[in-house]
Design an enzyme around this catalytic site. Structure first.
Site, short mmCIF file in Angstrom:
data_model
loop_
_atom_site.label_atom_id
_atom_site.label_comp_id
_atom_site.label_asym_id
_atom_site.label_seq_id
_atom_site.Cartn_x
_atom_site.Cartn_y
_atom_site.Cartn_z
N ASP A 1 68.17 70.84 48.37
CA ASP A 1 68.04 69.69 47.47
C ASP A 1 68.45 70.14 46.09
OD1 ASP A 1 65.11 70.18 46.01
OD2 ASP A 1 65.16 70.88 48.08
N GLU B 1 54.54 64.59 42.61
CA GLU B 1 54.04 65.96 42.45
C GLU B 1 52.83 66.08 41.54
OE1 GLU B 1 57.12 68.74 41.39
OE2 GLU B 1 58.67 67.62 42.47
#
Length: 295
Positions: A99, A191
């Site tokens: 990613d 996150e």
């Protein structure tokens, strides 16, 4: 008769006393041994072998194998070091990917695609598109265009900000990303709480997920860290595919039925990319990955 005249006494000269002479021990000269002609020929033959590229190829291969064994000694046998990627990769997975975001800079996707060590190569890539309500990744459009050209499966992700309205973030994300047939499902990256309560975070995240799924007819993937999942998401959103970050471990400490992607390292070196990269494994085979693609 008169006595015979006495013979005069002659004195013998004194014998000179000689000083002892110190003698140096004799040095024996070493006998030079000549090397038999057979030995000379044998030495020349060995030198020729040592100088041959083939010999060095075998030595290098043996050295690399030995070094890999030393580095992995005592580790989980299903967790192997790959020198070209500069990381350890779990062995049980056959499909790998990365990613990326602006942090990796301009990427040569052709080099990414051709990189391979043994059975490991890059099959998919998740590409950052947006963040919050205003930020568009400056390299998204280029990556989104160039990666599929070389045959890499792609998915776009949004970095979620719990303080911002979830539905508005979803609209912003879909204004930037055109999700098409053959893409991986869209991803929401959650996150942190950003100072809001877990309840508020889950409410905004739910609004984001519902809106994206309604507009695309595709169920989004949730990306998060293992600790964040355990603290705030476990038992929630269980119907959504899960992508979990859990670094430098031989296995992901989560039931395999619960997750689809595992981000197991953030320090991979990839040809065509100037900075370290996150490395991921897919929990399944090629057919399972194909079934995840947008129809």
């Amino acid at each position: 008769m008169p006595p015979a005249p006495k013979k005069p006494t002659v004195k013998k000269p004194a014998t000179p006393v000689r000083k002892p002479v110190s003698r140096k021990p004799a040095v024996r000269k070493k006998k030079s041994k000549s090397i038999p002609i057979e030995w000379k020929l044998a030495i020349i033959g060995v030198l020729l072998v040592l100088l041959s590229p083939l010999y060095y190829g075998y030595i290098l291969k043996g050295f690399v194998g030995t070094w890999r064994w030393i580095k992995d000694w005592g580790q989980d046998p299903n967790y192997r070091t790959y020198e070209s990627f500069n990381i350890k990769i779990p062995k049980k997975y056959t499909i790998h990917g990365i990613d990326v975001s602006y942090y990796q800079g301009k990427i040569n996707w052709a080099k990414v695609k051709t990189m391979k060590e043994d059975e490991v190569s890059i099959r998919f890539a998740f590409i950052k598109a947006t963040e919050g309500l205003l930020l568009v990744d400056p390299y998204f459009q280029r990556n989104w265009r160039e990666a599929p050209k070389v045959g890499i499966l792609c998915g776009a992700y949004h970095f979620f900000r719990p303080k911002k309205d979830g539905k508005s973030q979803a609209k912003f994300f879909l204004q930037v990303v055109n999700i098409e047939k053959g893409d991986l499902p869209p991803v929401v990256d959650i996150e942190s709480l950003d100072g809001v309560s877990p309840l508020k975070m889950r409410a905004e995240l739910s609004d984001f997920l519902n809106y994206v799924e309604m507009k695309t007819k595709v169920r989004p993937i949730i990306y998060t860290g293992l600790k964040f999942h355990e603290d705030y998401l476990d038992g929630h959103f269980d119907d959504y595919p899960l992508w979990v970050a859990h670094y430098y471990q031989p296995r992901l400490k989560l039931d395999k039925s619960r997750w689809k992607f595992w981000q197991h390292s953030d320090k991979a070196k990839i040809n065509g990319i100037g900075h370290v990269v996150d490395f991921n494994a897919f929990n399944g085979d090629s057919l399972a990955l194909d079934n995840m693609l947008v129809r």
